[in-house]
Enzyme design. Structure first.
Site, PDB file in Angstrom:
ATOM      1  N   ALA A  49     -62.085  14.943  37.127  1.00  0.00           N
ATOM      2  CA  ALA A  49     -63.495  15.353  37.107  1.00  0.00           C
ATOM      3  C   ALA A  49     -64.450  14.280  36.547  1.00  0.00           C
ATOM      4  O   ALA A  49     -65.425  13.903  37.219  1.00  0.00           O
ATOM      5  CB  ALA A  49     -63.624  16.670  36.342  1.00  0.00           C
ATOM      6  N   ASP A 236     -61.756  20.957  35.343  1.00  0.00           N
ATOM      7  CA  ASP A 236     -62.706  20.510  36.361  1.00  0.00           C
ATOM      8  C   ASP A 236     -64.044  21.221  36.248  1.00  0.00           C
ATOM      9  O   ASP A 236     -65.081  20.693  36.648  1.00  0.00           O
ATOM     10  CB  ASP A 236     -62.122  20.713  37.764  1.00  0.00           C
ATOM     11  CG  ASP A 236     -61.158  19.581  38.062  1.00  0.00           C
ATOM     12  OD1 ASP A 236     -60.040  19.607  37.517  1.00  0.00           O
ATOM     13  OD2 ASP A 236     -61.553  18.647  38.788  1.00  0.00           O
TER      14      ASP A 236
END
Ligand code: MRU
Length: 347
Positions: A49, A236
Site C-alpha cells: 500500500a 491496505d
C-alpha cells in the site's frame, strides 16, 4: 536500509525494482510516464500500500514534466493532469494510500500555479522520505509491546519492499531485532503471488534476521505448538471502526490467533486509515484474474476450464485485532472512538 529499495527517483525518471522477478533476478525498470507507472502498479512490479501511493505521486511528477496547461492557473494544471491522475487512480482499488497520495497531489496543485513540476517532484520525494521516518517510529511503538524474546508470524510482505523503506509489520520486526528481542520470524508463503516466500524471506535474509518460511496451512499448527507469540501484519485500508483490509488470508490468521491466545498486531501509517469507510464492508476488494490461481509461473496447476476465485484482500473485523500501531501512536482494542482519537492526534 536495503541495498535494493523498491523505488529510486532519478529526477527525470522513476526506477522500480521489478518485484515479479525476485528473489532470483534483481532488475530495475525505468519509467518516464504516469501511464507506465499505473501499468507497473497494476502488474505488481511495485506493490504494497505505501509503495503504491509513493509510486503514484512520482507518476504525477513525471506527467507534470511533459504536460503544458492551456494557461498558467492551478485549475488549468488540474485539468491537464486529470487523465494522469485518473489513470493512476484506476490501477488498483484497495490500498487507500494510492488515493491519499493522489489527493495530496491535488491539494498541492490547488495551492498555486507556480512551479508545479518542481513542487510535485518535491512533494513525491517528501512523501517517500516521510514514509520511511513513519515506519521507523511505528517500528519503535510496536516493539515496545515486547518485554521478552518474541516469536512472530507475518503474512505477505509489509516490509521495505512494500513501503518507502524499512517497512510496517517488518519495521516492527526490525525494531525488535535491533533491540535483541526477536527470536524467530515465520513468514507465511502467501499464495498466489508468494510475497511471503519470494519477498519477505529474501528481505529478512538480507538483514540477517532469522526467518523461517511456512505454508499458509501450517499457521494453525505452529500456533497450536506454542511457537508463535504474535501475528504482525500490515494493511491496505483500515476503516474508521478499525476493521482491517489486508492480503487475503489475514482474516484466517486473526481467527486462528484469537483461538490460540496469540496476539494480533496491525502496523500501518495513518495514510492507510480511511475515515470515509464506516466499516470493512465499505472497502472495495480487488478481484484478480483466476489464472493467478489456476496457473503457477505460467504453468497450469488445475484442470482446464475449472472456475477459480481470486480475491486479493480480505477484511479482519476490528474485534479480532489486539492493537493497531501507527506513526502517531497505538490503539489497543481498536474501535471508532480509538481510531478517531488517533487521527485527531498530531504526529
Ligand atoms: O497485493 P499486494 O502485494 O500489494 O498486497 C500487499 C499487502 O497486502 C500488504 O500487507 C499491505 O499492502 C501492507 S504493506 C506495508
Amino acid at each position: 536500509m536495503s541495498q535494493y529499495p523498491a523505488l529510486r527517483w532519478l529526477g527525470d525518471g522513476l526506477e522500480l525494482l521489478d518485484q515479479r522477478l525476485l528473489p532470483h533476478d534483481i532488475r530495475y525498470l525505468r519509467l518516464e510516464t504516469a501511464d507506465q507507472v499505473a501499468q507497473a502498479i497494476r502488474d505488481m512490479v511495485v506493490r504494497g500500500a505505501p509503495a503504491i501511493g509513493i509510486a503514484a505521486a512520482y507518476g504525477v511528477a513525471l506527467a507534470a514534466r511533459r504536460r503544458k496547461p492551456a494557461e498558467v492557473s492551478a485549475q488549468a494544471w488540474l485539468e491537464v493532469l486529470e487523465p494522469d491522475l485518473d489513470c493512476l487512480a484506476q490501477s488498483r482499488p484497495t490500498a487507500v494510500n494510492l488515493f491519499w497520495a493522489l489527493q495530496r497531489v491535488r491539494d498541492e496543485i490547488a495551492l498555486s500555479a507556480d512551479d508545479i513540476p518542481a513542487r510535485l517532484e518535491r512533494l513525491a520525494m517528501e512523501l517517500h522520505q516521510r514514509d520511511i521516518e513513519d515506519n521507523r517510529r511505528m517500528g519503535r511503538f510496536g516493539a515496545a509491546f515486547f518485554t521478552d524474546e518474541v516469536s512472530i508470524y507475518t503474512h505477505c510482505n509489509a516490509g521495505a519492499l512494500a513501503t518507502g523503506g524499512y517497512g510496517t509489520a517488518l519495521g516492527v520486526i526490525r525494531a525488535a531485532h535491533e533491540q535483541g528481542l526477536l527470536g524467530q520470524v515465520y513468514a507465511g508463503e502467501t499464495r498466489p503471488w508468494l510475497q511471503g516466500s519470494r519477498l519477505t524471506s529474501w528481505e529478512l535474509q538480507q538483514d540477517a534476521i532469522p526467518v523461517c518460511l511456512a505454508t499458509e496451512a501450517a499457521a494453525g499448527s505452529l500456533m497450536q505448538q506454542g511457537l508463535v507469540d504474535w501475528v504482525i501484519v500490515g494493511a491496505d485500508r483500515v476503516a474508521s471502526n478499525g476493521d482491517v483490509a489486508n492480503k487475503i488470508g489475514t482474516y484466517n490468521l486473526a481467527v486462528l490467533a484469537r483461538y490460540h491466545g496469540v496476539r494480533f498486531m496491525v502496523a500501518l501509517p495513518t495514510s492507510t486509515i480511511d475515515m470515509d469507510a464506516a466499516d470493512g464492508q465499505a472497502i472495495p476488494i480487488e478481484q484478480r484474474a483466476p489464472e493467478e490461481v489456476t496457473h503457477f509461473a505460467g504453468v497450469p496447476v488445475a484442470p482446464d476450464g475449472v472456475r477459480a476465485v481470486n480475491p486479493a484482500f480480505d477484511v479482519t473485523p476490528a474485534e479480532l485485532v489486539d492493537v493497531i500501531v501507527t506513526e502517531k501512536g497505538v490503539v489497543e482494542k481498536p474501535g471508532p472512538a480509538g481510531i478517531a482519537r488517533l487521527m485527531a492526534a498530531s504526529a
